[in-house]
Design an enzyme around this catalytic site. Sequence first.
Site, PDB file in Angstrom:
ATOM      1  N   LYS A  37      -0.686  62.788 -10.282  1.00 18.22           N
ATOM      2  CA  LYS A  37      -2.551  62.671 -11.249  1.00 18.22           C
ATOM      3  C   LYS A  37      -3.762  63.249 -10.147  1.00 18.22           C
ATOM      4  CE  LYS A  37      -6.129  61.917 -11.695  1.00 18.22           C
ATOM      5  NZ  LYS A  37      -7.020  61.981 -12.988  1.00 18.22           N
TER       6      LYS A  37
ATOM      7  N   CYS B  14     -13.517  63.673  -9.573  1.00 21.62           N
ATOM      8  CA  CYS B  14     -12.829  63.479  -9.559  1.00 21.62           C
ATOM      9  C   CYS B  14     -12.366  64.751  -9.466  1.00 21.62           C
ATOM     10  CB  CYS B  14     -11.955  63.548 -11.025  1.00 21.62           C
ATOM     11  SG  CYS B  14     -12.769  61.838 -11.429  1.00 21.62           S
TER      12      CYS B  14
HETATM   13  N1  SAJ Z   1     -15.835  72.773 -15.974  1.00 22.22           N
HETATM   14  C1  SAJ Z   1     -15.466  73.749 -16.251  1.00 22.22           C
HETATM   15  N2  SAJ Z   1     -15.287  74.361 -16.496  1.00 22.22           N
HETATM   16  C2  SAJ Z   1     -14.304  74.427 -17.634  1.00 22.22           C
HETATM   17  C3  SAJ Z   1     -13.904  72.844 -17.289  1.00 22.22           C
HETATM   18  C4  SAJ Z   1     -14.328  72.440 -16.749  1.00 22.22           C
HETATM   19  O1  SAJ Z   1     -16.634  74.638 -14.786  1.00 22.22           O
HETATM   20  O2  SAJ Z   1     -13.395  75.405 -18.284  1.00 22.22           O
HETATM   21  C5  SAJ Z   1     -16.215  72.293 -15.251  1.00 22.22           C
HETATM   22  C6  SAJ Z   1     -17.284  71.185 -15.969  1.00 22.22           C
HETATM   23  O3  SAJ Z   1     -18.052  71.440 -16.292  1.00 22.22           O
HETATM   24  C7  SAJ Z   1     -17.794  69.822 -14.457  1.00 22.22           C
HETATM   25  C8  SAJ Z   1     -16.095  69.617 -13.882  1.00 22.22           C
HETATM   26  O4  SAJ Z   1     -15.401  70.899 -14.532  1.00 22.22           O
HETATM   27  O5  SAJ Z   1     -18.400  70.761 -14.180  1.00 22.22           O
HETATM   28  C9  SAJ Z   1     -15.333  68.536 -14.084  1.00 22.22           C
HETATM   29  O6  SAJ Z   1     -14.701  69.113 -16.204  1.00 22.22           O
HETATM   30  P1  SAJ Z   1     -13.512  68.318 -17.288  1.00 22.22           P
HETATM   31  O7  SAJ Z   1     -13.860  68.042 -18.353  1.00 22.22           O
HETATM   32  O8  SAJ Z   1     -13.160  69.724 -16.354  1.00 22.22           O
HETATM   33  O9  SAJ Z   1     -13.271  66.652 -16.166  1.00 22.22           O
HETATM   34  P2  SAJ Z   1     -13.466  65.067 -15.940  1.00 22.22           P
HETATM   35  O10 SAJ Z   1     -13.847  65.604 -14.501  1.00 22.22           O
HETATM   36  O11 SAJ Z   1     -14.959  65.015 -16.426  1.00 22.22           O
HETATM   37  O12 SAJ Z   1     -12.348  65.000 -15.854  1.00 22.22           O
HETATM   38  C10 SAJ Z   1     -10.854  65.079 -15.215  1.00 22.22           C
HETATM   39  C11 SAJ Z   1     -10.014  65.294 -16.269  1.00 22.22           C
HETATM   40  N3  SAJ Z   1      -8.891  65.561 -15.376  1.00 22.22           N
HETATM   41  C12 SAJ Z   1      -8.035  67.167 -15.985  1.00 22.22           C
HETATM   42  O13 SAJ Z   1      -8.359  67.383 -17.145  1.00 22.22           O
HETATM   43  C13 SAJ Z   1      -6.791  67.330 -15.496  1.00 22.22           C
HETATM   44  C14 SAJ Z   1      -9.853  63.976 -16.813  1.00 22.22           C
HETATM   45  O14 SAJ Z   1      -8.464  63.471 -17.419  1.00 22.22           O
HETATM   46  C15 SAJ Z   1      -9.359  62.958 -16.205  1.00 22.22           C
HETATM   47  O15 SAJ Z   1      -9.094  61.477 -15.815  1.00 22.22           O
HETATM   48  C16 SAJ Z   1     -10.477  62.689 -14.553  1.00 22.22           C
HETATM   49  O16 SAJ Z   1     -11.039  63.915 -13.784  1.00 22.22           O
HETATM   50  C17 SAJ Z   1     -10.945  61.490 -13.073  1.00 22.22           C
HETATM   51  O17 SAJ Z   1     -11.112  60.917 -13.649  1.00 22.22           O
HETATM   52  O18 SAJ Z   1      -9.330  62.159 -12.998  1.00 22.22           O
END
Ligand code: SAJ
Length: 419
Positions: free
Chosen positions: A215, A269
């Site tokens: 994870k 996360c």
């Molecule tokens: N972000 C970027 N560029 C991207 C993707 C995301 O800048 O291309 C930023 C987002 O704007 C945000 C941050 O990253 O600030 C995180 O967003 P996210 O959509 O990547 O992830 P979370 O935090 O909403 O959810 C993540 C997910 N993990 C993965 O995709 C590996 C989710 O599946 C997990 O369950 C969650 O963390 C968790 O609870 O651990």
Amino acid sequence: MGKEFNGRVAVLGLGYVGLPTAVALATRGVDVIGVDVNPKTIEAVSQGRVPFVEPDLAVGVSGAVALGRLTATTETPEAEAYIIAVPTPFNPDRSADLSYVKAAAEQIAPKIKPGAIVILESTSPPGTTEKVSRWIGALRPDLKMPHNHDGMTEVHVAHCPERVLPGRIMIEIVTNDRVIGGMTSRCSERAAELYRVFAQGEILLADAATAEMSKLIENAYRDVNIAFANELSMICEELHLDVWEVIRLANRHPRVNILSPGPGVGGHCIPVDPWFIIGAAPGVTKLLRAAREVNDHKPHHVANAVIASSERFREPVISCLGLSFKADVDDFRESPAIEVVELIASARPEVTVLISDPFINGTIPGRLGELPNVRLEPAADAVDRADIVVLLVEHEKFRSLRHTRFGGKVVYDTRGVWN
Ligand code: SAJ
């Protein structure tokens, strides 16, 4: 197919993971008792309401409560299975704060009966599932716990890390594959019985520490990849290149899939979990540290660029669109957008900073409400009044603002949606 789960489930922590899990079980006929320390959460759920925005969750909660399958209370009940879905934030030194997990284990201990299952869903450093077993065992020396009764346990303890993406939780909770790491193989099997009630993805069995680590690396992988995109955006800025075009072209290679730059990485996360790995193996985690540094630096980079372009206006109005940690969610925790606004507004107190976010419900989030030069405005007004428009979160509502209103303004689009 293994055996079917039979019994009552207590879900400890009714947040973004616990409440959807409770609903997934309850809507499939399992009696679920949701437990939370926050009386407001209990009141909302008991009335069939959801205390936060997540697509399709509200209808699930109201349905499960109306059917009498889901109830909510502050007291941990007796149950056949316990799911711990509480926060695991980090301490100021970035070590994991396991106090909520420990408190949950200590609430379960006096109620638990032989045969019960305890599942830790909270993202945790390697070894935490075993700690849960020890914490319960310390209060219940009468029970054979898996950390000291290999194969002959009366209580089954497993880690089943949550993997759902905010904004798509109700879909992913059903469709995602699940990793189940039992303290023993029997623990894994018992936990799998419970997840088979609603999980349509594959159930993958592992040991507890492997599940914990798998994870953590999922989120660290994403952090590193976003850091790559964020570093590219700063490189391209310096070289006067359009990073979105550069990435779009590179992504046409069959084995390249670069993520999107943004104002930083937020949420509870991805900016947190890599530190649990760094803490566990500090000598060999250079790349993870570097990724964290790049992503933590990005809000400063954006703020500095906006401040620099504001110098040429005498009394500039800077409008910042979007404050949540990512698009189309109402979660403002660990939001890089808020950090950018704070940095701009405190560096230039004489400047008016207008903020806008369709997910703000009355109160301005974070410390922004204390800054005298920050004001909340509807997006269209904020754009019309602005000298500088900064897009921080690509909420659906902001995408259509483009052509009509930007004439003569400096536009800083950190998400590349208006390109
Ligand atoms: N972000 C970027 N560029 C991207 C993707 C995301 O800048 O291309 C930023 C987002 O704007 C945000 C941050 O990253 O600030 C995180 O967003 P996210 O959509 O990547 O992830 P979370 O935090 O909403 O959810 C993540 C997910 N993990 C993965 O995709 C590996 C989710 O599946 C997990 O369950 C969650 O963390 C968790 O609870 O651990």
